[in-house]
Each structure stands twice: as structure tokens, then as C-alpha cells.
Motif scaffolding. Sequence first.
Motif, PDB file in Angstrom:
ATOM      1  N   THR A 134       0.875  -1.181   0.000  1.00  0.00           N
ATOM      2  CA  THR A 134       0.000   0.000   0.000  1.00  0.00           C
ATOM      3  C   THR A 134       0.910   1.228   0.000  1.00  0.00           C
ATOM      4  O   THR A 134       2.121   1.111   0.201  1.00  0.00           O
ATOM      5  CB  THR A 134      -0.900   0.025   1.246  1.00  0.00           C
ATOM      6  N   TYR A 135       0.324   2.390  -0.234  1.00  0.00           N
ATOM      7  CA  TYR A 135       1.145   3.600  -0.311  1.00  0.00           C
ATOM      8  C   TYR A 135       0.447   4.724   0.435  1.00  0.00           C
ATOM      9  O   TYR A 135      -0.463   5.358  -0.088  1.00  0.00           O
ATOM     10  CB  TYR A 135       1.373   3.965  -1.786  1.00  0.00           C
ATOM     11  N   ARG A 136       0.862   4.934   1.695  1.00  0.00           N
ATOM     12  CA  ARG A 136       0.255   5.973   2.518  1.00  0.00           C
ATOM     13  C   ARG A 136       1.284   6.809   3.268  1.00  0.00           C
ATOM     14  O   ARG A 136       1.047   7.966   3.559  1.00  0.00           O
ATOM     15  CB  ARG A 136      -0.692   5.354   3.548  1.00  0.00           C
ATOM     16  N   ASN A 137       2.446   6.214   3.618  1.00  0.00           N
ATOM     17  CA  ASN A 137       3.366   6.920   4.508  1.00  0.00           C
ATOM     18  C   ASN A 137       4.823   6.694   4.114  1.00  0.00           C
ATOM     19  O   ASN A 137       5.123   6.039   3.116  1.00  0.00           O
ATOM     20  CB  ASN A 137       3.115   6.511   5.957  1.00  0.00           C
ATOM     21  N   TRP A 138       5.703   7.218   4.930  1.00  0.00           N
ATOM     22  CA  TRP A 138       7.132   7.165   4.649  1.00  0.00           C
ATOM     23  C   TRP A 138       7.663   5.735   4.647  1.00  0.00           C
ATOM     24  O   TRP A 138       8.497   5.382   3.808  1.00  0.00           O
ATOM     25  CB  TRP A 138       7.885   7.998   5.683  1.00  0.00           C
ATOM     26  N   VAL A 139       7.171   4.903   5.547  1.00  0.00           N
ATOM     27  CA  VAL A 139       7.609   3.507   5.607  1.00  0.00           C
ATOM     28  C   VAL A 139       7.234   2.791   4.313  1.00  0.00           C
ATOM     29  O   VAL A 139       8.041   2.034   3.746  1.00  0.00           O
ATOM     30  CB  VAL A 139       6.986   2.799   6.832  1.00  0.00           C
ATOM     31  N   ASP A 140       6.011   3.011   3.840  1.00  0.00           N
ATOM     32  CA  ASP A 140       5.591   2.414   2.560  1.00  0.00           C
ATOM     33  C   ASP A 140       6.525   2.838   1.436  1.00  0.00           C
ATOM     34  O   ASP A 140       6.939   2.018   0.606  1.00  0.00           O
ATOM     35  CB  ASP A 140       4.160   2.837   2.213  1.00  0.00           C
ATOM     36  N   LEU A 141       6.844   4.110   1.385  1.00  0.00           N
ATOM     37  CA  LEU A 141       7.706   4.634   0.313  1.00  0.00           C
ATOM     38  C   LEU A 141       9.081   3.973   0.341  1.00  0.00           C
ATOM     39  O   LEU A 141       9.624   3.597  -0.704  1.00  0.00           O
ATOM     40  CB  LEU A 141       7.834   6.152   0.448  1.00  0.00           C
ATOM     41  N   GLN A 142       9.651   3.822   1.538  1.00  0.00           N
ATOM     42  CA  GLN A 142      10.975   3.218   1.656  1.00  0.00           C
ATOM     43  C   GLN A 142      10.958   1.764   1.188  1.00  0.00           C
ATOM     44  O   GLN A 142      11.904   1.301   0.532  1.00  0.00           O
ATOM     45  CB  GLN A 142      11.462   3.298   3.109  1.00  0.00           C
ATOM     46  N   LYS A 143       9.913   1.028   1.516  1.00  0.00           N
ATOM     47  CA  LYS A 143       9.807  -0.371   1.081  1.00  0.00           C
ATOM     48  C   LYS A 143       9.710  -0.467  -0.435  1.00  0.00           C
ATOM     49  O   LYS A 143      10.334  -1.333  -1.055  1.00  0.00           O
ATOM     50  CB  LYS A 143       8.584  -1.016   1.717  1.00  0.00           C
ATOM     51  N   ILE A 144       8.926   0.424  -1.031  1.00  0.00           N
ATOM     52  CA  ILE A 144       8.757   0.408  -2.490  1.00  0.00           C
ATOM     53  C   ILE A 144      10.068   0.753  -3.187  1.00  0.00           C
ATOM     54  O   ILE A 144      10.471   0.102  -4.164  1.00  0.00           O
ATOM     55  CB  ILE A 144       7.637   1.377  -2.913  1.00  0.00           C
ATOM     56  N   LYS A 145      10.766   1.773  -2.689  1.00  0.00           N
ATOM     57  CA  LYS A 145      12.036   2.177  -3.298  1.00  0.00           C
ATOM     58  C   LYS A 145      13.065   1.057  -3.238  1.00  0.00           C
ATOM     59  O   LYS A 145      13.886   0.894  -4.143  1.00  0.00           O
ATOM     60  CB  LYS A 145      12.586   3.426  -2.601  1.00  0.00           C
ATOM     61  N   ALA A 146      13.015   0.266  -2.175  1.00  0.00           N
ATOM     62  CA  ALA A 146      14.013  -0.792  -1.974  1.00  0.00           C
ATOM     63  C   ALA A 146      13.912  -1.901  -3.012  1.00  0.00           C
ATOM     64  O   ALA A 146      14.910  -2.582  -3.300  1.00  0.00           O
ATOM     65  CB  ALA A 146      13.870  -1.376  -0.567  1.00  0.00           C
ATOM     66  N   VAL A 147      12.722  -2.120  -3.589  1.00  0.00           N
ATOM     67  CA  VAL A 147      12.548  -3.224  -4.527  1.00  0.00           C
ATOM     68  C   VAL A 147      12.417  -2.758  -5.976  1.00  0.00           C
ATOM     69  O   VAL A 147      12.306  -3.588  -6.880  1.00  0.00           O
ATOM     70  CB  VAL A 147      11.311  -4.076  -4.147  1.00  0.00           C
ATOM     71  N   CYS A 148      12.406  -1.453  -6.197  1.00  0.00           N
ATOM     72  CA  CYS A 148      12.252  -0.928  -7.555  1.00  0.00           C
ATOM     73  C   CYS A 148      13.592  -0.478  -8.116  1.00  0.00           C
ATOM     74  O   CYS A 148      14.371   0.204  -7.436  1.00  0.00           O
ATOM     75  CB  CYS A 148      11.281   0.250  -7.580  1.00  0.00           C
TER      76      CYS A 148
END
Length: 658
Positions: A134-148
Amino acid sequence: MSIINKSYNDDPIVIVGGGMASHRMCKSLSVLGYQTSDIKIYSEESLLPYDRANLSKCFSNDKTKPNLLSNDNWYKQKGINVHLATKVLLIEPNRRLLKLDSDQTVQYSKLVLALGANPSSQLISGADLQNVFTYRNWVDLQKIKAVCSEGTKVAIVGGGLLGLEAADAIYNITSDVTVFEMANTLLCRNLNEEAGFEVSKALNSRGIKVVLKAQLKNIFRRQEQLNLVFNNREEFQADVVILAIGHRPADELAKQSGIAVSPKGGILVDHHLRTSHKDIYALGDCISLKHKNFGFVQPTYQQADTLASIFCGSEKKYEPKGRFIRLNVSGMEISAYGDNLGNAEHLTYQNKSVYRSLVIHRGVLIGSTTIGEWANATALRIAVEENVKIPNRHKKIFDNTGELKLLDEFGEAVHWPKDSIICNCYHITCETIRKAITNGHGSLTKIENLCGAGSKCGSCRLQLLGLIHSNAENRTKEKNSFLTSGNIFKYLAFTSLLLCILYWAPWQVGTPITVESPKFRISKLWTDSVIKQITGFTTAGISLFSLLYSLRKRLSWFRLGNVSMWKTLHVFLGCLTLIVLFLHTGLSWGYNLNFLLTLNFILLNTLGALAAFNYSAKLTSHTLIQNRLRFWIIRLHILFFWPYPVLLGIHIYKVYQY
């Protein structure tokens, strides 16, 4: 406003939630003079409140922290106690008590719930798989950046605001991005179908693929790939899936604590943002006012400001102001104000670079949608908020040009002197309005109730709004600026009028008697054939270049500079043509066709000079007679322009043909 610092006892005000709503609440209380050392914040996140609205911009940099709204020193200076990574498990309203996940309890005098919202992804089978986010907060963003990375195949489910922002940001990391939306168009809750289609075209042209009418059923993993199953189309394989399919108000804590919530979701509040329990308030994404939710920054900030005023003793009520959305997708500015999807008259203008829609109900502007830049965007937003009347003649202009001419009047009165008349109906001066604003009458309704300005014909409403919404510091800068104060315009208007009078005077330079006389050397300027051609074409070129002022006012794609700058340049070029014309003719009017051309040109410039002089006089005094006089002078000025190109063309043809 009287400041009431504490209620009932010495227990603090407690804010549950550490987002933008809680920060704005603290900021507003501080501005109003509240003793902020009486405030405690409890947040589940491990970070201080940060800018969630622009979170997507952090995809393109290597920041280890988001953009904080205020740093730690600010909270310390204000005495605000912020408890991070702390969850409130239960509220006991009768005891004014909070139970924390650390087994501690906290007393409060007033409680503010700023809990935000939760993603709606739990309804989808497979939402808990690896690389599904999901994409709502800073933690979500960091997880997405790590795998893209470049080459990662990303599927974004949801074509709303959050989904499009994520798509635009992730496209800077990997070019293989596809957006799936179950509706017929993108941003279906915020834009009409025409505007949504324009957004789809812009994304596709950039390389972001858009698939519409695609309802996600479930997600499953086959080998290393995530497979998305849709109700009405083939499966889609991706490396990463981002679910941006909406959110629900975070009302679980309230529900467990016996605080009333709406069946549609959200903590029920009244117009004072008070919940079903005394001294418990709520604001932001988590609330429901008349069973309506608010999921944007602007209403959240308005709610925080209202609640801060209430805590300081005001009886102010929160009144929703309608939609306020601004975002940038793939370099394309998108904005939606007010009731932009309302069941009313819709005016639409569209070309290759912009899409503009106005919603008008019973003659007043209630909403707008724009795609692409619009210099008058701020004035448009305020015009929507204040329901400004739109005359029929302005509707026709908008249909043809995409411009709403009355928006040019916004802020115009900021530069007027104190004795200028701003409301002709009631003969009210700028000084009266400025004093009223200083004394707390800072809205159009209050001004109308106080003195009647803007309540009759409505023609001065935007000028009044310009005064109300202008910043005092900006006004001071503009007043002290030589360029914006109107001084240059006044001097040019006066010079232009003097030059015209010079031409109408019954004299000319005449022919020199001897070649030794100084007059002979000067007269070569208008007798030598080469010089005469240079000055002739220069006069024609400058006069035609001055038409750019008209193009700037009427063509929506020509946005260089502001209208005031072009107006000043237009008068300057008028002066310049009169000077060069003197070098071309020596003040001689000529004969036959040359006389008609000169007469037309001098009449054209004289009327322009009179209009400029009239307008410059408005900067020091402003009457209804001046307005009407300028109206007719400008129309005569435009009328006398039409023969000019024809007479000029015949003149040039005659010179070279004969």
C-alpha cells in the motif's frame, strides 16, 4: 478573542495522531497565543509530522528522512511534548483517560483525534503477498524504493490522486509502469470524463500505460511473478504491485471507546468538530461531518484552524468550502476547485495545451477544473470560494479564448490610493475597505454586511477579494516598487498625450531655404529615400509589434509576462512610433492617401494616449465617469485600428510601384 487556556483542571490537551493535522493544530494554537506547553502528541509513527502531501517527490532522491513540517527544536521551544512510536489502545471518556500500549495511562482536559485514514486493501485477496504494497506513509515509500530499479515491472492499482502521484514518481526509477483503474476514466471522483481523458493522454504520451475499466479480483504468485486477476480482462504479470485503491477513515479507536461513528465510516462530529462525547474532538481524514468524509490537506487545515480558534474561546464553526485539489502529474498542472462536478451549466475550453471547465449555477461560479497552467489560478480559486457572478459577456469570451477576463481585476485595487472609489454603487473608497479588513472584517460577507460594498451590482467583488486576500508585506513591496506603483505608466501616458498634441498643432518643420542651414541637415531624415524607408518600416514594425498586448489579453496560449507589463509596453511603443513618425514625416501630414494614412494613425494614437491618460488618472482617483469614458475611448481606439493595415499596405505598394 479571549484566550481560555485550560478547562476543568491542569491536565493537558492531548492530540492522538502525528500527521499534518496535528502539526497544523499546534501551529494554529501557537499563532493564536495559546500556551502550547499544555499540549501532548501521541503518534504511532517513529517520525515527527512530515509533509505527506508531497511524499511522492521523495522517490527521486536519496533522503533518509521525509520533509519535516517542523524540526525537533520547534516543538521543544513551544514546550510541546511529542511521544513517537506510541499507540493509544483505548479511550475512557468518562474518566478523561487514555490507555497506551506501554501500560501507562494519560489524563487529558481536551482530546483531539487526528487519526488519519487506513488503506482499503484488506478486501483484496493476496494483498499480504511479498512485493505487494500500500502507499500511505514514509515507511511504505521506503519499502517500495528498496525493490524498484530500472527494468522492474510495476503495476499500480488505482487511478486516483495517490495512484497517479505514485506512478509519476516511480516512472523516474523504472519506465515499465502500468496504472489500472476500474472506472471509465482516471481521477473519476475529482474530474469529469473529458478532463480524466486528457490526463490519460498525458500519461500515455510520457510512457506510463493506463488501463481503464479494470476491476482487480485477486493477486497470486506464480514462480517469481505476481499475477493480477481482473474481472473482465486477461491476467497481468508484475514484479511489484502498489495498491492505491482508496482509504477508510481510521475510526477503530473511537468505535472501541464508545464514540459515535458513521455507518459509512468516520468519527461523527458537529460543526464545532466535537464528537459524541464532551471535550473530545476530531479532525482530518478520520472524521465524518453529516456523513461526509474529507480526504485532502486543505479541509484538514481549515478544520485545524477552526478548532484552534474554538480552544481559544471562539464560537467559530467549521463550514466546508468545497473541493480544493492541486497536483502535478508528468509536468502537467491539474486543479479542481469547488463543486467542479456539479449539476449546473458547464463551460469548457480546450486546445492542445490546456483544458478548462467552469461550473456556473444561477449566474455564479461554483466550481472549476483546469489542466495546464493558468496565470490567474489563485484568483480563480478565490472566485470559486466566494461564488463570484459571471456576466454573459464574460462567458462568451471564455468560450472563444479560455480566459475569464474578470480575473484580471483581482488584486488590481491593491495598488490604488486610499481615496479611490472601489464600489461605485455605494461610493466606498479603498481606505474604508482597508480599515474594515484591519478591524477584522476579513471576508466578502462581512464587508457586504458592514458597508454594502459588492452587494449590489457585484462588479467590484474581485477587487474587494484582492484587498482581502493580499498579503500586507506584498502590498508594502508593491507600493515601494517603481515598476508596480504605476509611475512609469503615468509618465508614458503623459508623454504620449503631449506628442499627440504636438502633431495636432497647426505647424510643421517646413522646407529649408539653403543647404547650409541646420534645418537642411535635419530635414534629410525625412527627405533622404534610404532613411525615409528605414523610419517608415520602423514605424510600421513597432506599431504592429504593439499588437502583442491585445494577443496577451485574448490568446490563452500566449502567457508570457503579466497583463500590466504588456499594457505599459503598449503605451511605450505608442510613444516610440510617434517619435519615429516625426523622423519619417517632419510633422507633415502629406496629401491624398498619405493624408488619410497620417490622419488615421494620429487619431489611433491620440485615442490610445487618452485611454492611457485616463487609466493613469485612475491610479490616483477612481470615478464612475472615468470608467465609462475609458470604455468608449478604448472602443474607438480599436475601431480606428482596422483601416490602418489597409491604408499602410496601399501606401507601401504606391511608393514602390510608382
